[in-house]
Design a protein around this motif. Structure first.
Motif, PDB file in Angstrom:
ATOM      1  N   VAL A  55       0.863  -1.188   0.000  1.00  0.00           N
ATOM      2  CA  VAL A  55       0.000   0.000   0.000  1.00  0.00           C
ATOM      3  C   VAL A  55       0.897   1.234   0.000  1.00  0.00           C
ATOM      4  N   HIS A  56       0.492   2.233  -0.782  1.00  0.00           N
ATOM      5  CA  HIS A  56       1.308   3.444  -0.943  1.00  0.00           C
ATOM      6  C   HIS A  56       0.434   4.665  -0.712  1.00  0.00           C
ATOM      7  N   LEU A  57       0.839   5.540   0.215  1.00  0.00           N
ATOM      8  CA  LEU A  57       0.129   6.774   0.515  1.00  0.00           C
ATOM      9  C   LEU A  57       0.992   7.973   0.156  1.00  0.00           C
ATOM     10  N   TYR A  58       0.327   9.090  -0.145  1.00  0.00           N
ATOM     11  CA  TYR A  58       1.019  10.352  -0.367  1.00  0.00           C
ATOM     12  C   TYR A  58       0.715  11.304   0.783  1.00  0.00           C
ATOM     13  N   GLN A  59       1.359  12.461   0.759  1.00  0.00           N
ATOM     14  CA  GLN A  59       1.246  13.415   1.857  1.00  0.00           C
ATOM     15  C   GLN A  59      -0.200  13.875   2.049  1.00  0.00           C
ATOM     16  N   GLY A  60      -0.521  14.179   3.295  1.00  0.00           N
ATOM     17  CA  GLY A  60      -1.831  14.747   3.605  1.00  0.00           C
ATOM     18  C   GLY A  60      -2.980  13.759   3.627  1.00  0.00           C
ATOM     19  N   VAL A  61      -2.722  12.479   3.480  1.00  0.00           N
ATOM     20  CA  VAL A  61      -3.797  11.479   3.490  1.00  0.00           C
ATOM     21  C   VAL A  61      -4.273  11.251   4.925  1.00  0.00           C
ATOM     22  N   THR A  62      -5.587  11.192   5.094  1.00  0.00           N
ATOM     23  CA  THR A  62      -6.181  10.863   6.394  1.00  0.00           C
ATOM     24  C   THR A  62      -6.981   9.572   6.265  1.00  0.00           C
ATOM     25  N   LEU A  63      -6.647   8.598   7.081  1.00  0.00           N
ATOM     26  CA  LEU A  63      -7.446   7.382   7.221  1.00  0.00           C
ATOM     27  C   LEU A  63      -8.063   7.450   8.603  1.00  0.00           C
ATOM     28  N   GLY A  64      -9.273   8.031   8.658  1.00  0.00           N
ATOM     29  CA  GLY A  64      -9.843   8.400   9.947  1.00  0.00           C
ATOM     30  C   GLY A  64     -11.207   7.811  10.206  1.00  0.00           C
ATOM     31  N   ALA A  65     -11.808   8.244  11.298  1.00  0.00           N
ATOM     32  CA  ALA A  65     -13.143   7.806  11.704  1.00  0.00           C
ATOM     33  C   ALA A  65     -14.177   8.817  11.240  1.00  0.00           C
ATOM     34  N   LYS A  66     -15.313   8.314  10.799  1.00  0.00           N
ATOM     35  CA  LYS A  66     -16.397   9.192  10.352  1.00  0.00           C
ATOM     36  C   LYS A  66     -17.226   9.685  11.528  1.00  0.00           C
ATOM     37  N   ASN A  67     -17.496   8.795  12.467  1.00  0.00           N
ATOM     38  CA  ASN A  67     -18.247   9.152  13.671  1.00  0.00           C
ATOM     39  C   ASN A  67     -17.891   8.153  14.763  1.00  0.00           C
ATOM     40  N   PHE A  68     -18.464   8.349  15.940  1.00  0.00           N
ATOM     41  CA  PHE A  68     -18.135   7.516  17.084  1.00  0.00           C
ATOM     42  C   PHE A  68     -19.391   6.875  17.651  1.00  0.00           C
ATOM     43  N   VAL A  69     -19.247   5.634  18.119  1.00  0.00           N
ATOM     44  CA  VAL A  69     -20.310   4.966  18.866  1.00  0.00           C
ATOM     45  C   VAL A  69     -20.127   5.322  20.335  1.00  0.00           C
ATOM     46  N   LEU A  70     -21.201   5.814  20.973  1.00  0.00           N
ATOM     47  CA  LEU A  70     -21.104   6.293  22.347  1.00  0.00           C
ATOM     48  C   LEU A  70     -21.722   5.303  23.318  1.00  0.00           C
ATOM     49  N   ASP A  71     -21.171   5.263  24.542  1.00  0.00           N
ATOM     50  CA  ASP A  71     -21.763   4.426  25.579  1.00  0.00           C
ATOM     51  C   ASP A  71     -22.868   5.186  26.300  1.00  0.00           C
ATOM     52  N   GLU A  72     -23.405   4.586  27.384  1.00  0.00           N
ATOM     53  CA  GLU A  72     -24.535   5.199  28.085  1.00  0.00           C
ATOM     54  C   GLU A  72     -24.154   6.514  28.769  1.00  0.00           C
ATOM     55  N   ARG A  73     -22.849   6.743  28.938  1.00  0.00           N
ATOM     56  CA  ARG A  73     -22.400   8.000  29.541  1.00  0.00           C
ATOM     57  C   ARG A  73     -22.083   9.062  28.497  1.00  0.00           C
ATOM     58  N   GLY A  74     -22.240   8.703  27.220  1.00  0.00           N
ATOM     59  CA  GLY A  74     -21.931   9.640  26.158  1.00  0.00           C
ATOM     60  C   GLY A  74     -20.475   9.676  25.760  1.00  0.00           C
ATOM     61  N   LEU A  75     -19.692   8.686  26.215  1.00  0.00           N
ATOM     62  CA  LEU A  75     -18.270   8.624  25.887  1.00  0.00           C
ATOM     63  C   LEU A  75     -18.043   7.693  24.702  1.00  0.00           C
ATOM     64  N   PRO A  76     -17.094   7.994  23.824  1.00  0.00           N
ATOM     65  CA  PRO A  76     -16.873   7.160  22.637  1.00  0.00           C
ATOM     66  C   PRO A  76     -16.323   5.786  22.996  1.00  0.00           C
ATOM     67  N   LEU A  77     -16.895   4.747  22.364  1.00  0.00           N
ATOM     68  CA  LEU A  77     -16.419   3.380  22.542  1.00  0.00           C
ATOM     69  C   LEU A  77     -15.261   3.105  21.596  1.00  0.00           C
ATOM     70  N   ASN A  78     -14.345   2.280  22.062  1.00  0.00           N
ATOM     71  CA  ASN A  78     -13.193   1.914  21.236  1.00  0.00           C
ATOM     72  C   ASN A  78     -13.565   0.695  20.392  1.00  0.00           C
ATOM     73  N   VAL A  79     -14.247   0.948  19.281  1.00  0.00           N
ATOM     74  CA  VAL A  79     -14.688  -0.102  18.366  1.00  0.00           C
ATOM     75  C   VAL A  79     -14.087   0.175  16.989  1.00  0.00           C
ATOM     76  N   PRO A  80     -14.049  -0.826  16.095  1.00  0.00           N
ATOM     77  CA  PRO A  80     -13.508  -0.574  14.746  1.00  0.00           C
ATOM     78  C   PRO A  80     -14.237   0.577  14.067  1.00  0.00           C
ATOM     79  N   ARG A  81     -13.485   1.581  13.628  1.00  0.00           N
ATOM     80  CA  ARG A  81     -14.095   2.801  13.087  1.00  0.00           C
ATOM     81  C   ARG A  81     -13.262   3.430  11.980  1.00  0.00           C
ATOM     82  N   HIS A  82     -12.184   2.781  11.601  1.00  0.00           N
ATOM     83  CA  HIS A  82     -11.288   3.321  10.580  1.00  0.00           C
ATOM     84  C   HIS A  82     -11.270   2.401   9.361  1.00  0.00           C
ATOM     85  N   PRO A  83     -10.765   2.882   8.236  1.00  0.00           N
ATOM     86  CA  PRO A  83     -10.856   2.121   6.985  1.00  0.00           C
ATOM     87  C   PRO A  83      -9.990   0.860   6.958  1.00  0.00           C
ATOM     88  N   ILE A  84     -10.396  -0.039   6.064  1.00  0.00           N
ATOM     89  CA  ILE A  84      -9.600  -1.212   5.695  1.00  0.00           C
ATOM     90  C   ILE A  84      -9.111  -0.996   4.266  1.00  0.00           C
TER      91      ILE A  84
END
Length: 306
Positions: free
Chosen positions: A217-246
């Protein structure tokens, strides 16, 4: 009298500063007598590994085959001692539970990491080859090893990822952030990156924690492989679940493109520059930005549908 008032004021300030609030107590280290992991010493850890993995490139030794055992064995001994110390510090401060004292656990973890160094070395050499093969401006493997920021980022990442797999707290993030602050490439140690990985130029690249990246795999400068949104728990805190690209094998992502969410980019796909992508694409796709023709809806096209 003014001098006396100043002294009293300063004393009050001292008292205020040393009295932690209850909220601060919840995150301040509570184990007296054990220092935090030291970023400067972790720089030394990375430096020793660089000497071991790329002998002769990051020290003044004139390495030959007959001398390699000495040049490798001595840094390994220093690495073992230094890493054991820093692992113990990390365990004392960041482990929620301790079934055994950190001093008892740390030597075994340091040795387990050292046993993974041959594989780290193999992977890094594939990264060097991929970087050289993908850049016509590169004149030699040696130039890539010494000069290219992407290789420095991958050295830090490959080390940090193996430490993370050993469930060693704090050290992986410190090590990748050392590279991030120095060269502007942000790779989370939790990302899974295959062999023959390369980044051209590199500045501004972001690779999130749950990314899975295949081989070649080859990337160039400025590429972001990020999360679109977050799954929140009952306290409103983000859960650490798969959220980034493959990204599957043989994917190229050109400069300043943003790929978000738990989507899959099929093998042999090319993503052009300045693309915003939030949907999976099949293998052998070409995702490009069309020249603007007056309508925002006409800006993007692809080979498999965004």
């Amino acid at each position: 009298m003014g001098h006396s008032a100043d002294t009293v004021s300063k004393l009050k300030e001292v008292e205020q500063l040393i009295q932690n609030t209850w909220s601060e107590v919840s995150y301040l280290p509570q184990k007296d007598g054990h220092p935090l992991p030291n970023p400067e010493k972790l720089k030394q850890v990375v430096g020793l590994i660089k000497e071991i993995v790329f002998p002769g490139f990051f020290n003044e030794s004139d390495v030959n085959l007959l001398a390699q055992r000495c040049y490798t064995g001595t840094p390994l001994e220093h690495l073992n001692a230094l890493l054991t110390e820093q692992i113990a510090n990390g365990l004392y401060f960041f482990s929620d539970q301790e079934t055994r004292p950190a001093e008892d656990v740390a030597p075994a973890l340091a040795l387990a990491f050292i046993e993974r160094l041959p594989e780290i070395k193999r992977l890094l050499h594939t990264d060097v080859k991929a970087t050289f093969n993908n850049d016509p401006a590169a004149t030699s493997y040696g130039e890539v090893i010494i000069c290219y920021p992407s290789i420095q980022a991958m050295i830090h990442y490959r080390i940090a990822h193996e430490l993370l797999l050993l469930h060693i707290p704090a050290l992986p993030r410190i090590i990748t952030e050392l590279a991030h602050s120095a060269i502007g490439i942000d790779i989370h140690p939790g990302a899974q990156i295959g062999e023959f990985f390369s980044i051209d130029h590199g500045t501004g690249v972001v690779i999130g924690e749950t990314c899975i990246i295949g081989n070649h795999v080859h990337l160039y400068q400025g590429v972001t492989l990020g999360a679109k949104n977050f799954v929140l728990d009952e306290r409103g805190l983000p859960l650490n679940v798969p959220r980034h690209p493959i990204l599957e094998d043989n994917v190229i992502v050109y400069s300043n493109s943003t790929v978000l969410g738990r989507i899959t980019i099929g093998r042999n796909t090319v993503i052009g520059g300045n693309v915003w992508l939030t949907n999976s694409v099949p293998p052998h796709s070409r995702i490009i930005q069309r020249r603007a023709s007056g309508s925002p809806s006409s800006l993007f096209s692809n080979g498999g549908g965004i």
